[in-house]
Write an enzyme that holds these catalytic residues in place. Structure first.
Site, PDB file in Angstrom:
ATOM      1  N   SER A  45       0.832  -1.206   0.000  1.00  6.72           N
ATOM      2  CA  SER A  45       0.000   0.000   0.000  1.00  6.72           C
ATOM      3  C   SER A  45       0.864   1.252   0.000  1.00  6.72           C
ATOM      4  O   SER A  45       0.587   2.210  -0.720  1.00  6.72           O
ATOM      5  CB  SER A  45      -0.918   0.007   1.229  1.00  6.72           C
ATOM      6  OG  SER A  45      -1.806  -1.085   1.197  1.00  6.72           O
ATOM      7  N   GLU A  46       1.893   1.280   0.867  1.00  6.37           N
ATOM      8  CA  GLU A  46       2.798   2.411   0.888  1.00  6.37           C
ATOM      9  C   GLU A  46       4.221   1.976   1.201  1.00  6.37           C
ATOM     10  O   GLU A  46       4.437   1.014   1.957  1.00  6.37           O
ATOM     11  CB  GLU A  46       2.384   3.453   1.936  1.00  6.37           C
ATOM     12  CG  GLU A  46       1.539   4.588   1.407  1.00  6.37           C
ATOM     13  CD  GLU A  46       0.065   4.302   1.519  1.00  6.37           C
ATOM     14  OE1 GLU A  46      -0.720   5.061   0.916  1.00  6.37           O
ATOM     15  OE2 GLU A  46      -0.307   3.327   2.178  1.00  6.37           O
ATOM     16  N   THR A  47       5.140   2.708   0.624  1.00  7.80           N
ATOM     17  CA  THR A  47       6.539   2.672   1.024  1.00  7.80           C
ATOM     18  C   THR A  47       6.881   4.050   1.574  1.00  7.80           C
ATOM     19  O   THR A  47       6.599   5.067   0.937  1.00  7.80           O
ATOM     20  CB  THR A  47       7.458   2.343  -0.162  1.00  7.80           C
ATOM     21  OG1 THR A  47       7.152   1.035  -0.657  1.00  7.80           O
ATOM     22  CG2 THR A  47       8.925   2.389   0.264  1.00  7.80           C
ATOM     23  N   HIS A  77      -0.104   4.282   8.558  1.00  2.89           N
ATOM     24  CA  HIS A  77       0.532   3.011   8.916  1.00  2.89           C
ATOM     25  C   HIS A  77       2.016   3.006   8.562  1.00  2.89           C
ATOM     26  O   HIS A  77       2.828   2.434   9.291  1.00  2.89           O
ATOM     27  CB  HIS A  77      -0.210   1.832   8.269  1.00  2.89           C
ATOM     28  CG  HIS A  77       0.175   1.522   6.864  1.00  2.89           C
ATOM     29  ND1 HIS A  77      -0.271   2.254   5.787  1.00  2.89           N
ATOM     30  CD2 HIS A  77       0.970   0.546   6.354  1.00  2.89           C
ATOM     31  CE1 HIS A  77       0.227   1.735   4.678  1.00  2.89           C
ATOM     32  NE2 HIS A  77       0.986   0.697   4.983  1.00  2.89           N
TER      33      HIS A  77
END
Length: 267
Positions: A45-47, A77
């Site tokens: 979802s994210e880095t 998160h």
């Protein structure tokens, strides 16, 4: 060149729960196209990428977040995961961390029981007619929605937790919204409120646990329920637990984290 990378499951106390985030400390910024390519390769979802700021700055680190398709203005998160890495892998000795970000100053502190508390902005929202694409993607629900201009999201309030758990939006329709996402929420059966989050146009069909949307959910439910301390659940397949509090113009969002892996990327 080699770059360290960590993967941490956020808003959970166990591996394979919560929301996995990749975390990459940097000594200097890489080109944006490289950061986006790294996020795409990680396919989470994210880095989160961060680098240390000089001692005379008002923040300790500058943090940025990328989905596989876009840079985003706020991410909970991956911020929590970054703080976990700093506290547990990189020797950060202070009890709090100050981040500089596209959404202004953010803070994270560590509690005695091992939870990490995010200090995030209270994001404003406005009621609007539900856009046709969302009505088509999730028919039969409210004709009115809430729009979050500072986070490019729409929010639908459903009747109950069962409706949130059972929601099956047409992701193809939602993809046409581009980088705008859809929050669905309702009162919880065993918590104050529950939610789910979909952003296929940003490369995230369903986000397992989304800290940043609680910058909207907390002020909304605080007003509806008449309380400022709220217990939240994101009821995705992986699921997540959040302890939240409304503090005027700020929102506290607390969660746990579980370490999954670390390694190096060769560029």
């Amino acid at each position: 060149m080699t770059y360290p990378i960590y993967q941490v499951d956020a808003f959970t106390d166990r591996v394979f729960g919560g929301n996995p985030a990749a975390v990459m400390p940097l000594e200097q910024w890489l080109p944006d196209e490289t950061l986006l390519a790294l996020a795409g390769e990680n396919n989470l979802s994210e880095t989160a990428f961060f680098l240390r700021l000089p001692e005379n700055e008002e923040a300790d680190f500058h943090i940025r977040w990328f989905t596989p398709g876009f840079e985003v203005p706020l991410c909970g998160h991956a911020t929590l995961a970054s703080a976990w890495v700093l506290f547990n892998k990189l020797g950060w000795a202070k009890d709090s961390i100050r981040f500089q970000s596209k959404s202004g100053p953010l803070g994270v502190k560590q509690t005695d029981d091992g939870w990490l508390v995010l200090d995030f902005p209270n994001l404003s929202f406005e009621q609007r007619e539900t856009p046709p694409l969302i009505r088509e993607a999730l028919p039969g629900f409210s004709e009115t929605a809430y729009f979050v201009p500072n986070d490019t999201n729409y929010m639908l309030v459903l009747d109950n937790e069962t409706a949130v758990r059972g929601a099956q939006p047409d992701l193809g329709k939602l993809r046409e919204l581009g980088n705008q996402g859809l929050i669905v929420t309702a009162r919880g059966d065993e918590s104050d409120f529950v939610s789910r989050y979909f952003a296929p146009g940003a490369g995230i069909d369903e986000d397992p646990v989304t800290g940043s949307i609680h910058s909207v959910l907390v002020p909304y439910w605080a007003e509806v329920l008449g309380k400022t301390s709220l217990d939240a659940r994101q009821v995705s397949k992986r699921g997540g637990v959040l302890r939240c509090e409304l503090n005027g113009e700020r929102v506290s969002i607390a969660g746990q984290a579980a370490f999954f892996m670390e390694g190096f990327i060769q560029l």
